[in-house]
Scaffold this motif. Structure first.
Motif, PDB file in Angstrom:
ATOM      1  N   HIS A  73       0.815  -1.210   0.000  1.00  0.00           N
ATOM      2  CA  HIS A  73       0.000   0.000   0.000  1.00  0.00           C
ATOM      3  C   HIS A  73       0.851   1.263   0.000  1.00  0.00           C
ATOM      4  CE1 HIS A  73      -2.871  -2.994   1.651  1.00  0.00           C
ATOM      5  NE2 HIS A  73      -3.700  -2.337   0.891  1.00  0.00           N
ATOM      6  N   GLY A  74       2.136   1.092  -0.246  1.00  0.00           N
ATOM      7  CA  GLY A  74       3.017   2.257  -0.264  1.00  0.00           C
ATOM      8  C   GLY A  74       3.280   2.815   1.115  1.00  0.00           C
ATOM      9  N   ASP A  75       3.108   1.964   2.143  1.00  0.00           N
ATOM     10  CA  ASP A  75       3.334   2.409   3.513  1.00  0.00           C
ATOM     11  C   ASP A  75       4.598   1.742   4.039  1.00  0.00           C
ATOM     12  OD1 ASP A  75       3.251   3.169   6.106  1.00  0.00           O
ATOM     13  OD2 ASP A  75       1.560   1.891   6.672  1.00  0.00           O
ATOM     14  N   LEU A  76       5.602   2.543   4.335  1.00  0.00           N
ATOM     15  CA  LEU A  76       6.874   1.978   4.802  1.00  0.00           C
ATOM     16  C   LEU A  76       6.939   1.947   6.327  1.00  0.00           C
ATOM     17  CD1 LEU A  76       9.446   3.587   2.340  1.00  0.00           C
ATOM     18  CD2 LEU A  76       8.283   1.409   2.183  1.00  0.00           C
ATOM     19  N   GLY A  77       5.836   2.205   6.972  1.00  0.00           N
ATOM     20  CA  GLY A  77       5.829   2.179   8.434  1.00  0.00           C
ATOM     21  C   GLY A  77       6.222   3.523   9.010  1.00  0.00           C
ATOM     22  N   ARG A  78       6.273   3.562  10.346  1.00  0.00           N
ATOM     23  CA  ARG A  78       6.651   4.789  11.021  1.00  0.00           C
ATOM     24  C   ARG A  78       7.976   4.590  11.741  1.00  0.00           C
ATOM     25  NH1 ARG A  78       2.811   8.748  11.922  1.00  0.00           N
ATOM     26  NH2 ARG A  78       0.875   8.345  10.820  1.00  0.00           N
ATOM     27  N   SER A  79       8.721   5.683  11.842  1.00  0.00           N
ATOM     28  CA  SER A  79      10.001   5.627  12.527  1.00  0.00           C
ATOM     29  C   SER A  79       9.791   5.254  13.996  1.00  0.00           C
ATOM     30  CB  SER A  79      10.692   6.980  12.432  1.00  0.00           C
ATOM     31  OG  SER A  79      11.653   7.100  13.438  1.00  0.00           O
TER      32      SER A  79
END
Lengths: 304, 334
Positions: A73-79
């Protein structure tokens, strides 16, 4: 066209493999990121809560599936540390790194071609020996040391160029030169060697016998045949530049993906490392795809 | 099979002095292959042409090195660095852990030839004691990476099809991450130690060798002399080892020698980022990092360890070129 599609699918496969590889390598990173995020004095329950929040308490397989689902979904997560979306952070840094990499590539290709061709043309004359010494020195120099010497010379002593920060073109000169110049040494050596190798082949004798000038033979025939190993090396060296960016950005205190990775590794910020590596891989794979596709253009014998 | 050691008729100048038993013109398999046909080709025509191969007899180090000053100097320098790596206590004027508050940041002078660092340690002694680290990283990671890489490249290039596809897809994945970046991650994941650094650098350098060897094999295996060798019944292993591998030797040797230097560079980059071996043992890359903070007041702390790395790599590269000249006589005059 078929070949291009095939190569493209291989490249996607390679990126997928690289992402998987890095995910599992990072899983083995020593130390628990939750403990780092929670801080030194955090109680066991706080650490547990942070772990739950970060999702690092789940089994590795589940984490991986969740990561892949996000990626789709084009979501690389959060830092882990700043809680920002990784993608935004990376995109914000992309242009700085892109600029540095392109600058370094430009220096590398121009320097490598000029030095390599010149020394092959003046084979065994003093120009050749001079360039041989120069390229030998360049390939033997760590880019960060060259960077330090450049800072010493042009910033500390001469005050000509700024040594740190990014923004202006002047600030790009020293880091791009230190990275590109070092890489151009190996490229020049390779090009010279390849030209001299090709020049010994019988077809060059035929061309000469048919009356072509040395210049026409060199530019139209020898150089083209010598390009295959050189282009391969450009692809490989580009990866060096990408990694060198991490060192150069640290040395010259520049913003960018490289510095981001180094900092993220120190903080065990796994999503950030993942994302940055993904970016670097995509970059690198595209370049090497272009290299592979260029083979058939350069050498018709390799078609089909 | 010493009988296979023959120079190509096209290059009579490269005939090797032959000390073993006389070569038989054709082995039994050759004659049995050609005898059933009515028109028997002259043996000389079907005799396979082999890559010129250098005999590895020791002709004395002097003969090996030759007359060039640069080759001698680089050998001398390598020997010196090797000595420093083996026995640093004997060469270093001071102990690398000797901190003297009174002598902090001394400029190079008679007492401290290369100056002192921010702890008052003698820079020359630190460099001498750091040699072992670099040598170990350089040699062993090339052993790991080069060995695997060449094997993969020969197999992929020669066997082709399925094997090629599988190996190259694997290599693609491997290569999808820039090597130094991968080394950084692997080294961090494994934890800081000399062995892990060597492993990380070795493993990430595999694709370099594989790609070059494979490309070379691909360009060679269609050449007429390979067909000639196959037509007289040379086995696949024989073709690979005796015909194809020698033609790959020149670029691969260059790559291997550059690889030693490359590994040392990568190792120093790791320590520069603080990810390599940061133990009590001195390390050239780490010394460079430390000196960076004192660049404006003490240029010597960063400059001399860098010079040590560069000079060692220059020596290795000159040595490698010499080796190439020896291995491939065609390149000797270059």
């Amino acid at each position: 066209m078929n070949y291009v599609l095939k190569r493209l699918s291989y490249s996607l496969l390679a990126i997928g493999g690289a992402v998987t590889l890095v995910f599992f390598i990072l899983y083995w990173l020593p130390g628990d990121p939750a403990e780092l995020v929670a801080g030194q004095e955090a109680s066991a329950s706080t650490v547990e809560r942070v772990r739950l929040q970060l999702g690092t308490n789940r089994p590795i397989g589940q984490q991986f599936v969740a990561y892949l689902a996000g990626l789709a979904h084009g979501d690389l997560g959060r830092s882990f540390t700043t809680k920002e979306p990784v993608l935004d952070r990376l995109l914000a840094q992309l242009s700085a790194t892109l600029g540095l990499t392109l600058g370094a590539t430009l220096v590398m290709v121009l320097g490598g071609l000029t030095l390599g061709v010149t020394s092959a043309v003046y084979h065994r004359r003093w120009v050749d020996h001079l360039i041989a010494g120069l390229t030998l020195g360049l390939t033997s120099t760590p880019p960060f040391w060259l960077g330090i010497l450049l800072i010493l010379t042009f910033s500390v002593v001469l005050h000509w160029l700024p040594s740190i920060g990014n923004g202006s073109l002047a600030q790009l000169v020293l880091p791009a030169t230190s990275l590109g110049l070092v890489a151009s040494g190996s490229l020049a050596r390779m090009i010279r060697g390849a030209i001299l190798d090709v020049r010994r082949e019988p077809f060059v004798l035929t061309l000469r016998a048919k009356g072509l000038t040395g210049r026409a033979i060199l530019l139209g025939h020898v150089l083209r045949n010598a390009l295959i190993p050189a282009v391969t090396l450009v692809g490989i060296l580009f990866g060096e530049l990408l990694a060198g960016v991490a060192v150069a950005e640290t040395l010259f205190a520049r913003q960018g993906l490289g510095r981001l990775v180094v900092e993220a590794i120190g903080q065990k910020d796994i999503p950030m490392i993942q994302g940055a590596i993904l970016f670097a891989s995509v970059f690198y794979v595209i370049i090497n795809l272009l290299v592979d596709l260029s083979y058939a253009r350069i050498d018709p014998r390799l078609r089909g | 099979m010493p009988s296979l050691l023959e120079a190509s008729p096209a290059r009579p100048s490269q005939l090797q002095p032959f000390s073993g038993p006389q070569p038989t013109p054709a082995s039994s398999s050759h004659s049995s292959a050609s005898s059933p046909s009515a028109k028997v080709l002259p043996v000389a025509l079907v005799r396979p042409v082999y890559a010129p191969r250098e005999s590895f007899r020791l002709e004395g180090i002097a003969g090996w090195v030759g007359r060039e000053a640069s080759a001698w100097l680089s050998c001398l320098w390598l020997a010196l660095v090797a000595a420093a790596a083996l026995w640093p206590q004997g060469l270093a004027p001071f102990s690398p852990t000797d901190m003297r508050v009174a002598e902090i940041l001394r400029a190079p002078g008679w007492e401290h030839l290369l100056g002192t660092d921010q702890f008052g340690r003698d820079v020359l002694s630190l460099i001498i004691h750091g040699a072992r680290q670099s040598m170990l990283i350089g040699l062993f990671s090339v052993g790991v990476g080069g060995g695997l890489g060449i094997l993969f490249g020969l197999c992929a290039g020669y066997l082709g099809r399925g094997v090629d596809a599988v190996v190259m897809r694997l290599i693609d994945m491997w290569m999808a991450i820039p090597p130094t970046l991968l080394a950084i991650i692997v080294a961090t994941a494994l934890g800081p130690s000399l062995f892990h650094t060597i492993l990380a650098i070795g493993v990430v350098s595999v694709p370099r060798y594989t790609r070059v060897v494979r490309g070379q094999v691909l360009s060679i295996r269609r050449r007429p002399f390979v067909d000639a060798a196959r037509s007289v019944g040379t086995s696949h292993l024989g073709i690979l080892v005796r015909h194809i591998a020698p033609h790959c030797a020149s670029p691969v040797l260059v790559l291997l020698t550059l690889g030693v230097g490359h590994a040392i560079l990568m190792g120093s980059a790791l320590s520069f980022l603080g990810l390599g071996v940061v133990e009590e043992r001195p390390d050239w890359g780490y010394l460079l990092t430390e000196g960076r903070s004192y660049l404006t007041v003490a240029w010597w702390i960063s400059t001399f360890p860098g010079l040590a790395i560069t000079s060692l790599l220059v020596a290795i590269n000159v040595f490698g070129d010499r080796l190439r000249g020896r291995m491939n006589p065609r390149d000797r005059a270059v």
